[in-house]
Enzyme design. Structure first.
Site, PDB file in Angstrom:
ATOM      1  N   SER A 107      77.063  76.596  32.413  1.00 38.04           N
ATOM      2  CA  SER A 107      76.763  77.841  31.683  1.00 38.04           C
ATOM      3  C   SER A 107      77.344  79.055  32.396  1.00 38.04           C
ATOM      4  O   SER A 107      77.095  80.188  31.995  1.00 38.04           O
ATOM      5  CB  SER A 107      75.240  78.012  31.526  1.00 38.04           C
ATOM      6  OG  SER A 107      74.615  78.002  32.788  1.00 38.04           O
ATOM      7  N   THR A 147      66.254 106.431  -6.982  1.00 34.71           N
ATOM      8  CA  THR A 147      65.532 105.157  -6.946  1.00 34.71           C
ATOM      9  C   THR A 147      66.328 104.254  -7.877  1.00 34.71           C
ATOM     10  O   THR A 147      66.902 104.745  -8.866  1.00 34.71           O
ATOM     11  CB  THR A 147      64.078 105.274  -7.446  1.00 34.71           C
ATOM     12  OG1 THR A 147      64.091 105.680  -8.818  1.00 34.71           O
ATOM     13  CG2 THR A 147      63.275 106.292  -6.633  1.00 34.71           C
ATOM     14  N   HIS A 148      66.401 102.974  -7.569  1.00 31.57           N
ATOM     15  CA  HIS A 148      67.254 102.033  -8.324  1.00 31.57           C
ATOM     16  C   HIS A 148      68.709 102.503  -8.355  1.00 31.57           C
ATOM     17  O   HIS A 148      69.437 102.186  -9.287  1.00 31.57           O
ATOM     18  CB  HIS A 148      66.757 101.846  -9.764  1.00 31.57           C
ATOM     19  CG  HIS A 148      65.288 101.620  -9.872  1.00 31.57           C
ATOM     20  ND1 HIS A 148      64.713 100.374  -9.860  1.00 31.57           N
ATOM     21  CD2 HIS A 148      64.249 102.502  -9.971  1.00 31.57           C
ATOM     22  CE1 HIS A 148      63.399 100.476  -9.961  1.00 31.57           C
ATOM     23  NE2 HIS A 148      63.087 101.771 -10.021  1.00 31.57           N
ATOM     24  N   SER A 198      95.123 102.874   4.927  1.00 35.29           N
ATOM     25  CA  SER A 198      95.514 101.563   4.424  1.00 35.29           C
ATOM     26  C   SER A 198      96.973 101.332   4.780  1.00 35.29           C
ATOM     27  O   SER A 198      97.755 102.276   4.872  1.00 35.29           O
ATOM     28  CB  SER A 198      95.315 101.525   2.915  1.00 35.29           C
ATOM     29  OG  SER A 198      96.218 100.615   2.336  1.00 35.29           O
ATOM     30  N   LYS A 218      94.538 106.310   0.925  1.00 35.01           N
ATOM     31  CA  LYS A 218      93.236 105.780   1.328  1.00 35.01           C
ATOM     32  C   LYS A 218      92.712 106.343   2.640  1.00 35.01           C
ATOM     33  O   LYS A 218      93.440 106.624   3.576  1.00 35.01           O
ATOM     34  CB  LYS A 218      93.331 104.262   1.477  1.00 35.01           C
ATOM     35  CG  LYS A 218      93.546 103.566   0.155  1.00 35.01           C
ATOM     36  CD  LYS A 218      92.256 103.215  -0.510  1.00 35.01           C
ATOM     37  CE  LYS A 218      91.788 101.881   0.025  1.00 35.01           C
ATOM     38  NZ  LYS A 218      90.549 101.465  -0.595  1.00 35.01           N
ATOM     39  N   GLU A 262      81.524 100.110   7.630  1.00 37.01           N
ATOM     40  CA  GLU A 262      81.599  98.764   7.047  1.00 37.01           C
ATOM     41  C   GLU A 262      81.408  97.698   8.129  1.00 37.01           C
ATOM     42  O   GLU A 262      80.742  96.683   7.908  1.00 37.01           O
ATOM     43  CB  GLU A 262      82.949  98.558   6.355  1.00 37.01           C
ATOM     44  CG  GLU A 262      83.052  99.343   5.055  1.00 37.01           C
ATOM     45  CD  GLU A 262      84.473  99.379   4.494  1.00 37.01           C
ATOM     46  OE1 GLU A 262      85.167  98.343   4.535  1.00 37.01           O
ATOM     47  OE2 GLU A 262      84.896 100.437   4.015  1.00 37.01           O
ATOM     48  N   TYR A 320      60.457  73.344  30.614  1.00 36.29           N
ATOM     49  CA  TYR A 320      61.885  73.658  30.468  1.00 36.29           C
ATOM     50  C   TYR A 320      62.643  72.481  29.848  1.00 36.29           C
ATOM     51  O   TYR A 320      62.408  71.319  30.175  1.00 36.29           O
ATOM     52  CB  TYR A 320      62.507  73.998  31.836  1.00 36.29           C
ATOM     53  CG  TYR A 320      63.992  74.289  31.729  1.00 36.29           C
ATOM     54  CD1 TYR A 320      64.451  75.545  31.362  1.00 36.29           C
ATOM     55  CD2 TYR A 320      64.938  73.273  31.935  1.00 36.29           C
ATOM     56  CE1 TYR A 320      65.813  75.805  31.228  1.00 36.29           C
ATOM     57  CE2 TYR A 320      66.304  73.532  31.804  1.00 36.29           C
ATOM     58  CZ  TYR A 320      66.726  74.792  31.449  1.00 36.29           C
ATOM     59  OH  TYR A 320      68.066  75.039  31.305  1.00 36.29           O
ATOM     60  N   LYS A 353      71.230  82.190  25.936  1.00 34.75           N
ATOM     61  CA  LYS A 353      71.915  83.355  26.497  1.00 34.75           C
ATOM     62  C   LYS A 353      73.052  83.918  25.662  1.00 34.75           C
ATOM     63  O   LYS A 353      73.165  85.131  25.504  1.00 34.75           O
ATOM     64  CB  LYS A 353      72.381  83.031  27.921  1.00 34.75           C
ATOM     65  CG  LYS A 353      71.240  83.123  28.928  1.00 34.75           C
ATOM     66  CD  LYS A 353      71.640  82.621  30.261  1.00 34.75           C
ATOM     67  CE  LYS A 353      70.863  81.427  30.759  1.00 34.75           C
ATOM     68  NZ  LYS A 353      70.085  80.613  29.876  1.00 34.75           N
TER      69      LYS A 353
HETATM   70  N1  ARG Z   1      71.663  77.261  33.580  1.00 35.82           N
HETATM   71  C1  ARG Z   1      70.314  76.899  33.290  1.00 35.82           C
HETATM   72  C2  ARG Z   1      69.822  77.697  32.075  1.00 35.82           C
HETATM   73  O1  ARG Z   1      70.438  78.640  31.742  1.00 35.82           O
HETATM   74  C3  ARG Z   1      69.430  77.193  34.464  1.00 35.82           C
HETATM   75  C4  ARG Z   1      68.195  76.358  34.525  1.00 35.82           C
HETATM   76  C5  ARG Z   1      68.529  74.976  34.856  1.00 35.82           C
HETATM   77  N2  ARG Z   1      67.383  74.176  35.085  1.00 35.82           N
HETATM   78  C6  ARG Z   1      67.477  72.874  35.028  1.00 35.82           C
HETATM   79  N3  ARG Z   1      66.383  72.206  35.224  1.00 35.82           N
HETATM   80  N4  ARG Z   1      68.592  72.246  34.744  1.00 35.82           N
HETATM   81  O2  ARG Z   1      68.854  77.352  31.450  1.00 35.82           O
END
Ligand code: ARG
Length: 455
Positions: free
Chosen positions: A20, A152-153, A274, A280, A287, A314, A322
């Site tokens: 990651s 309205t509308h 444009s 234009k 937009e 976890y 992320k």
């Molecule tokens: N890169 C992992 C994440 O973003 C970190 C946590 C990893 N934990 C694990 N038990 N593999 O979630």
């Protein structure tokens, strides 16, 4: 890292798939900050020595400085930012670096990092929101007496002031500010010390490290500490609401800029031409903001779906939080940042607004009110005015031009004072109710919003 248990290295495709660092490298600052607080706590609790602490802390500070000024490149072959910082530290300071991860897991580490990151970003988003509300409010003040049809509308409904219309957006965005503040307050509890999920046998002081990191307290259940992503969902839902508001505003700006309306003109520096049609002038920024709203909704859906049915505690699935989170943050920041100057430089065309307000019988409610105030029940007045409007449409005139005789044929209650009563200026200036469209009501709204912005 886990060489003890494994006889073989990770397949290179699996390694890429698992990693990651491409996206979580964004959190290096927060990761290092969290580690410094952790090392200080470990030493205060005599879990590591003070000299190890000093070596660790100064090593981490050096790493931070080196990344910040470009002397250290983050190694993309590491699994994630947590692994990179720890291995870089160990490379630099040796065994002391290997003590940093005592009484900690990446599970609580990542949960802390994301919170710290979001807290920093929330501050930036709040500043951008405030700037935009300020700009909208200034524009509203400049246009507090400009008359425009209210819809309205998407049909012309009643005359309003353009300042009144703009202040509706200021109110929405003010609530958005409240939502970001609320979400920040709820998020600001430290999961650090939850470790993998069960807590630790070491005599840690979770509250000390929480205080060092500026948290208001600790998360009281360690399983929840490492499993919770509610705060991401809450923020991304607030971001989606911001984007929904911006998309409505964008849509109106696009309409108002069209040749059919010509209520406003965006500055050349916030429009494009444009490649083929020389005449234009397109509202591309508005937009794009409208379009990017879809992305932010999508990001929210990603994380909601990601968390759905996920067992405690976890799971690696959670690494997928992320990119969606970062994308929604970047998008909302970009949109707010472009919107404020676009509004600031937007030219308003009061003549075109007024002309539109003169057509479309938007003073019909006031004509009915005129009869009602002279004693006619509102429902009868409503019907009478309906008939008068029909007559005007047939005669191709507006209410203001219909002669008094024609009015009196509908009701004896009509006198010459009706013309003043249904003038656009009267329609607007008499709507003195709190929150209404009159200049003084709008001024009160402006005062309120400016006071809220000080908080
Ligand atoms: N890169 C992992 C994440 O973003 C970190 C946590 C990893 N934990 C694990 N038990 N593999 O979630």
């Amino acid at each position: 890292m886990w060489a003890g248990r494994f006889a073989k290295a990770l397949d290179s495709k699996a390694d890429d798939f698992n990693s990651s660092i491409r996206f979580d490298c964004k959190m290096y600052r927060q990761d290092i900050k969290g580690s410094i607080a952790h090392a200080e706590m470990l030493a205060a609790q005599k879990i590591i020595s003070e000299s190890d602490r000093d070596v660790i802390v100064s090593g981490l500070c050096d790493i931070l400085r080196d990344i910040d000024n470009g002397d250290l490149e983050i190694d993309m072959s590491c699994e994630d930012i947590h692994m990179f910082v720890e291995s870089e530290l160990t490379k630099r300071v040796g065994d002391a670096g290997k003590r940093l991860h005592t009484a900690r897991s990446r599970n609580d580490q990542v949960a802390v990092d994301v919170r710290l990151y979001l807290r920093d970003e929330a501050d930036e988003i709040l500043a951008l929101l405030k700037q935009l509300v300020e700009d909208i409010t200034d524009k509203a003040e400049q246009n507090k007496a400009v008359i425009v049809p209210g819809y309205t509308h998407l049909q012309r409904a009643q005359p309003i002031t353009f300042g009144h219309h703009l202040m509706a957006y200021a109110m929405m965005l003010l609530r958005d500010i409240g939502r970001i503040k609320d979400a920040t307050a709820r998020m600001n509890y430290s999961p650090l010390g939850s470790c993998a999920l069960a807590g630790t046998t070491y005599n840690t002081d979770r509250r000390m490290e929480a205080a060092k990191l500026g948290f208001d307290g600790i998360m009281l259940n360690s399983i929840d500490g490492v499993s919770d992503r509610d705060f991401c969902i809450e923020f991304m839902s607030a971001f989606s609401t911001i984007m929904m508001h911006l998309s409505r505003f964008s849509e109106e700006i696009i309409l108002w800029s069209s040749w059919e309306f010509r209520y406003v003109e965006l500055d050349d520096s916030f429009t494009t031409g444009s490649s083929i049609m020389p005449q234009k002038k397109n509202s591309d920024m508005a937009e794009l903001v409208r379009g990017k709203t879809g992305r932010v909704y999508g990001d929210l859906m990603t994380i909601l779906t990601l968390m759905k049915g996920l067992p405690l505690a976890y799971n690696k699935d959670m690494q997928e939080d992320k990119e969606a989170l970062f994308d929604s943050i970047e998008t909302v920041k970009m949109c707010l940042d472009i919107f404020a100057p676009m509004i600031r430089t937007m030219k308003v065309k009061p003549e075109n607004m007024y002309r539109a307000a003169q057509e479309g019988f938007i003073n019909a409610t006031d004509l009915a009110d005129y009869l009602t105030k002279k004693g006619m029940p509102f429902r009868i007045a409503y019907k009478t005015v309906g008939q008068i409007v029909a007559e005007c449409i047939e005669k191709k005139c507006v209410l203001d031009d219909l002669p008094i005789e024609a009015y009196r044929a509908h009701s004896e209650l009509f006198c010459n004072d009706l013309y003043n009563e249904i003038s656009l200026e009267t329609c607007v200036s008499k709507r003195l109710s709190e929150g209404g469209t009159s200049v003084s009501s709008v001024e009160a709204q402006i005062t309120y919003v400016r006071k809220e912005l000080q908080k």
